[in-house]
Write a protein that holds these residues in place. Structure first.
Motif, short mmCIF file in Angstrom:
data_model
loop_
_atom_site.label_atom_id
_atom_site.label_comp_id
_atom_site.label_asym_id
_atom_site.label_seq_id
_atom_site.Cartn_x
_atom_site.Cartn_y
_atom_site.Cartn_z
N SER A 220 1.44 -1.13 0.17
CA SER A 220 0.41 -0.14 -0.19
C SER A 220 0.72 1.44 0.06
CB SER A 220 -1.06 -0.24 1.53
OG SER A 220 -1.66 1.38 0.95
N ASN A 221 0.10 2.16 -1.12
CA ASN A 221 0.94 3.29 -0.81
C ASN A 221 -0.04 4.33 0.02
OD1 ASN A 221 -0.71 4.01 -2.88
ND2 ASN A 221 0.37 5.28 -4.32
N ASP A 222 -0.67 4.26 0.57
CA ASP A 222 -1.62 5.06 0.91
C ASP A 222 -1.26 6.56 2.17
OD1 ASP A 222 -4.55 5.66 1.41
OD2 ASP A 222 -4.16 5.15 3.69
N ASP A 223 -0.81 6.35 2.15
CA ASP A 223 0.12 7.37 3.20
C ASP A 223 1.59 7.98 2.65
OD1 ASP A 223 -1.84 6.66 5.36
OD2 ASP A 223 -0.03 5.42 6.45
N ALA A 224 1.54 7.55 1.53
CA ALA A 224 2.77 8.77 0.31
C ALA A 224 1.75 9.68 0.01
CB ALA A 224 3.58 7.30 0.09
N ALA A 225 1.18 8.97 -1.15
CA ALA A 225 0.19 8.92 -2.14
C ALA A 225 -0.58 10.62 -1.33
CB ALA A 225 -1.37 8.75 -2.14
N ALA A 226 -0.19 11.29 -3.02
CA ALA A 226 -0.68 13.21 -2.85
C ALA A 226 -1.71 13.50 -2.92
CB ALA A 226 0.32 13.59 -3.93
N THR A 227 -2.81 12.70 -3.19
CA THR A 227 -4.18 12.10 -3.55
C THR A 227 -4.33 11.02 -3.30
OG1 THR A 227 -4.66 12.38 -5.94
CG2 THR A 227 -4.20 14.60 -5.28
N GLU A 228 -5.99 11.63 -2.55
CA GLU A 228 -6.48 10.08 -2.67
C GLU A 228 -7.00 9.75 -4.00
OE1 GLU A 228 -10.62 10.56 -1.09
OE2 GLU A 228 -9.88 11.61 0.77
N ASN A 229 -6.59 9.96 -5.10
CA ASN A 229 -7.08 9.26 -6.51
C ASN A 229 -5.39 8.33 -6.87
OD1 ASN A 229 -9.87 9.81 -6.43
ND2 ASN A 229 -8.34 11.64 -7.99
N GLU A 230 -4.17 8.67 -5.76
CA GLU A 230 -3.22 7.52 -6.52
C GLU A 230 -3.32 7.35 -5.25
OE1 GLU A 230 0.02 10.67 -6.49
OE2 GLU A 230 -1.32 12.45 -7.34
N ALA A 231 -3.63 6.85 -4.12
CA ALA A 231 -3.60 6.20 -3.29
C ALA A 231 -4.12 4.54 -3.64
CB ALA A 231 -4.44 6.39 -1.57
N ILE A 232 -3.60 3.67 -3.48
CA ILE A 232 -3.66 2.10 -4.07
C ILE A 232 -3.70 0.88 -2.68
CG2 ILE A 232 -2.95 0.14 -5.37
CD1 ILE A 232 -2.21 2.80 -7.39
N THR A 233 -4.32 -0.09 -2.36
CA THR A 233 -4.15 -1.31 -1.98
C THR A 233 -3.74 -2.43 -2.62
OG1 THR A 233 -4.79 0.34 0.18
CG2 THR A 233 -4.45 -2.33 1.15
N VAL A 234 -3.56 -2.93 -2.10
CA VAL A 234 -2.98 -4.48 -2.40
C VAL A 234 -3.15 -5.91 -1.20
CG1 VAL A 234 -2.00 -6.18 -3.06
CG2 VAL A 234 -1.90 -3.82 -4.72
N SER B 156 -3.85 -6.30 13.21
CA SER B 156 -2.80 -6.35 13.98
C SER B 156 -2.45 -4.95 13.81
CB SER B 156 -2.09 -7.32 13.93
OG SER B 156 -0.71 -6.15 13.93
N ILE B 157 -1.84 -3.78 14.19
CA ILE B 157 -1.40 -2.86 13.57
C ILE B 157 0.05 -2.94 12.85
CG2 ILE B 157 -1.77 -1.84 16.19
CD1 ILE B 157 1.60 -2.04 16.82
N ASN B 158 0.63 -4.51 12.68
CA ASN B 158 1.72 -4.66 11.76
C ASN B 158 0.61 -4.14 10.42
OD1 ASN B 158 3.19 -3.90 13.32
ND2 ASN B 158 3.48 -5.93 14.04
N ASP B 159 -0.60 -5.07 10.17
CA ASP B 159 -1.21 -5.31 8.99
C ASP B 159 -1.48 -4.08 7.37
OD1 ASP B 159 -2.37 -7.31 9.60
OD2 ASP B 159 -4.79 -6.63 10.00
N ALA B 160 -1.19 -4.91 6.95
CA ALA B 160 -0.77 -3.78 5.61
C ALA B 160 -1.71 -3.73 4.72
CB ALA B 160 0.02 -4.37 4.16
N GLY B 161 -1.90 -2.60 3.64
CA GLY B 161 -3.72 -2.30 3.43
C GLY B 161 -4.45 -2.08 3.80
N MET B 162 -4.25 -0.94 4.74
CA MET B 162 -5.38 -0.10 5.90
C MET B 162 -5.28 1.72 4.60
SD MET B 162 -4.62 -0.08 10.07
CE MET B 162 -4.45 -1.52 10.73
N GLU B 163 -6.38 1.87 4.88
CA GLU B 163 -6.28 3.16 4.75
C GLU B 163 -7.19 4.12 5.59
OE1 GLU B 163 -9.30 1.96 1.42
OE2 GLU B 163 -10.50 2.09 2.49
N GLN B 164 -7.45 5.75 5.16
CA GLN B 164 -8.38 6.50 6.03
C GLN B 164 -9.62 6.14 5.70
OE1 GLN B 164 -7.38 10.26 4.79
NE2 GLN B 164 -9.44 10.85 4.94
N PRO B 165 -9.90 5.74 7.08
CA PRO B 165 -11.15 5.33 7.34
C PRO B 165 -11.98 6.72 6.91
CG PRO B 165 -10.09 5.06 9.34
CD PRO B 165 -9.23 6.28 8.65
N GLU B 166 -13.95 6.30 6.80
CA GLU B 166 -14.84 7.38 6.22
C GLU B 166 -14.64 8.37 7.35
OE1 GLU B 166 -17.83 5.06 6.95
OE2 GLU B 166 -17.46 3.23 5.33
N SER B 167 -15.24 9.66 7.11
CA SER B 167 -15.33 10.68 8.26
C SER B 167 -16.13 10.28 9.60
CB SER B 167 -16.36 12.10 7.34
OG SER B 167 -17.40 12.03 6.86
#
Length: 326
Positions: free
Chosen positions: A101-115, A202-213
């Motif tokens: 995942s690049n969720d926390d590095a993506a400049a915009t939401e549209n660039e965020a990817i999770t596998v 776990s806090i170490n899980d990959a693939g997390m993303e920003q939660p709903e508002s």
């Protein structure tokens, strides 16, 4: 029984745990040690964590898989190491990449990817695993691909199927893996299967993303929320509750974390969209139980990074989770 130990000193993101195995046999209502394998491998987790250990099967042999993840500069990755109990020993079959995942590095939401990947063993042919990859990106339809990995001389190679481009680009894979990407596989191996629900979060899980508002706003009202931190999480499947969705949420980039632990919230989202915190703790992982109290399943809360299999049982009291047994 698998144990994990770390070298003396302060933990760090690059620190691994040394794994040892002890084989026990039931002898007259007592367990007798019949063999041990000390420091047979190092974990693939970070901060000295052992990772998530699960059972595996390879032909006539039992085995195990150890899944761990790392996170750095907004990028996270997850991989699984496989071992077979064979000829009186533990044989390493190799590693398979299972998440990115690049969720926390993506400049915009549209660039965020999770596998994320679902792993299956016990395939018709030995020393093979099947991984069903789910690729999700904002603004795009989710894509699913199936890959068959085959262990050769202690290393997994891609036998057939497809892996997401992010897996091919961000893991140190051999050229033959990339070359075989997209190779057709037989209908039996390619048959879709339901994505299995996780039992350990776990806090170490990959693939997390920003939660709903609504989830973010609920957590911001919690006195335990560190206001300088961003939040990241994942919808829990299956949900802890039959009547509501539940989310596992922690802080991005280990903000306000330490000693392998971090702030964690479990948030319930009802049919109307209202979000309520049902657990707020400083912990490493929660393990889902079959037992229930009210509409929510019980959980085991682990608050000791050095003892990943330990924990306290928490049950839902109608409003929140409370510790009921140590």
């Amino acid at each position: 029984m698998i144990t994990a130990t770390t070298d003396p000193g302060e933990s760090s993101p690059s620190q691994s745990a040394h794994l040892s195995a002890y084989f026990l046999r039931d002898s007259g209502n007592q367990l007798r040690l019949v063999a041990s394998k000390n420091n047979f491998a190092d974990s693939n987790g970070s901060w000295g964590n052992a990772g998530e250990i699960g059972t595996a099967h390879f032909g006539p042999d039992d085995g195990m898989m150890v899944t761990g993840g790392t996170s750095q500069q907004g990028y996270s990755s997850e991989s699984t190491d496989f071992y077979a109990f064979r000829n009186g020993g533990i044989v390493s079959l190799g590693m398979v990449p299972t998440g990115w995942s690049n969720d926390d590095a993506a400049a915009t939401e549209n660039e965020a990817i999770t596998v994320t990947g679902k792993v299956e063993t016990d395939l018709p042919q030995p020393d093979r695993v099947r991984v069903t990859y789910m690729r999700s990106a904002h603004g795009e339809d989710n894509r699913t691909g199936v890959a068959i990995w085959h262990s050769q001389n202690g290393q997994f190679v891609l036998e057939a199927g497809s892996i997401p481009e992010e897996i091919a680009e961000n893991f140190d894979l051999d050229a033959n893996v990339v070359a075989k990407n997209g190779t057709p596989i037989g209908s039996a191996d390619a048959a879709p299967s339901a994505i299995a629900g996780k039992t350990l979060w776990s806090i170490n899980d990959a693939g997390m993303e920003q939660p709903e508002s609504a989830i973010i706003e609920a957590i911001k009202q919690d006195p335990n929320y560190p206001s300088i931190c961003r939040l990241t999480g994942k919808k829990m499947l299956p949900s802890l509750s039959e009547g509501a969705a539940t989310w596992f949420v922690t802080t991005s980039n280990r903000c306000d974390a330490g000693a392998g632990l971090a702030p964690v919230w479990i948030v319930s989202v009802g049919p109307t969209g209202k979000a309520s915190i049902v657990l707020s703790e400083f912990l490493r992982a929660v393990k889902i139980q079959d037992s229930r109290h009210g509409d929510f399943r019980d959980i085991v809360v682990n608050g000791d990074a050095k003892l990943p299999d330990s924990g306290d049982i928490y049950s839902f009291d109608g409003t929140t989770y409370r510790k009921t047994k140590s």
